[in-house]
Design an enzyme around this catalytic site. Sequence first.
Site, mmCIF file in Angstrom:
data_model
loop_
_atom_site.group_PDB
_atom_site.id
_atom_site.type_symbol
_atom_site.label_atom_id
_atom_site.label_comp_id
_atom_site.label_asym_id
_atom_site.label_seq_id
_atom_site.Cartn_x
_atom_site.Cartn_y
_atom_site.Cartn_z
ATOM 1 N N SER A 184 0.822 -1.204 0.000
ATOM 2 C CA SER A 184 0.000 0.000 0.000
ATOM 3 C C SER A 184 0.860 1.261 0.000
ATOM 4 O O SER A 184 1.619 1.478 -0.931
ATOM 5 C CB SER A 184 -0.968 -0.039 1.184
ATOM 6 N N ASP A 222 -9.443 -3.010 -5.992
ATOM 7 C CA ASP A 222 -8.755 -2.709 -4.738
ATOM 8 C C ASP A 222 -9.733 -2.028 -3.781
ATOM 9 O O ASP A 222 -10.182 -0.911 -4.011
ATOM 10 C CB ASP A 222 -7.570 -1.784 -5.035
ATOM 11 N N HIS A 244 -7.021 -5.689 -0.509
ATOM 12 C CA HIS A 244 -5.996 -4.652 -0.651
ATOM 13 C C HIS A 244 -4.641 -5.351 -0.757
ATOM 14 O O HIS A 244 -4.343 -5.910 -1.801
ATOM 15 C CB HIS A 244 -6.079 -3.672 0.514
#
Length: 409
Positions: A214, A310, A377
């Site tokens: 991320s 996502d 994610h």
Amino acid sequence: MVGSMANPRLRSLLWWRRWAKKDWAIAAVGFTAVAFALTLLANSWRDEPDSEITRPFHPITASDLVELTLLQNAKARGALCLDGSAPGYHFKKGFGSGANNWLLHIEGGGWCNTIESCSWRKGTSLGSSKYMDRKVPFSGILSSQPSQNPEFFNWNKVKIRYCDGASLAGHPENELKNGSALFFRGQLIWEVVMDELLSVGLSKAKQALLSGCSAGGLATLIHCDDFRRLLPTDATVKCLADAGFFLDEKDVLQHWTMRAFYHDVVILQGLAKSLHKDCVTRMGPSKCLFPEEIIKNINTPVFLVNPAYDFWQIQHILIPEASDPHGYWQKCKLNIHNCNPSQLEILQGFRGSMLKALNEFQKNKEGGMFINSCFIHCQTWITETWHSPSSPRINKKSLWAIGTLVGMS
């Protein structure tokens, strides 16, 4: 999973290419219909919008836990978390055939774009080492279990904690202007962490992989070429960004929410100096913080892992709270099975934007990608998505197979 919604032609599409000059490398983009429990998502969310907080589902043993190390000379060199505490990392020494190989993973955790949000953040583990767990489990790509991590289990493995709120790219020019006792030292943190790791063996690496989840994936892209520059010229060095390909996309009300957010982060923490100079000159620093622009200027081989749906991006870029005042999207953005046909069409449009943004990168013969249709994610550091019977698969290849691509086998 939402593989059943994907265009059949795209779902089966697979690009085979060479990574560097190795013919064993593969770059895959496609859609998977593997039944992956959405309960994983429910357990992987908290108020910090980008943090790595999913706990691995396999039983934790003492050998999985790795101690926190605070940077020895952080204060002397000015490499400080938002609150002025020393940054840290967790280090598991390699052994056997992996003794001279290194895997670095940068923790995720969103960004702060205002004095208020950074001030709140400095009271958490994402802004201060005072609140960091002293031991964390190494799982997925960081696991030391051969059965869970066949390629990297015996490498030197480092988890770099994230406490600056700007993807390890901030500079201190604005600190004295805000009067808030906040430290914007992300770039210095990166440099001092690298110096310390180089002193304990990274300087002798034969193979090295820089990875991140991320916001840590974004940091990986920002620092990828610098990582290559720091290591021996004969070392094989690559970068892997997991769920770090954030889109410059309008939200459902046609507002540039993410672009405005990144602009605020860049201005507040002075990120321009850490971004590619030519890009900044041509487009301005805010645009150059988006991965679509960053990857155009990376010379080191890069592998991208990202879900086309996502869920962090859907919840914060496509459908931020301000764009849904009446809660029309509330159930849909938390569970894709609750979306109605018109909502699904918009989500598929977002997926299309992801693939379009990656279109140029597909031509890069030095890199590759693994893009699936999971509503998730980060995936590489979680055992269940990295290497398990329920791991996402594209054309029968699971995510852990990336190990054979970015590794040496």
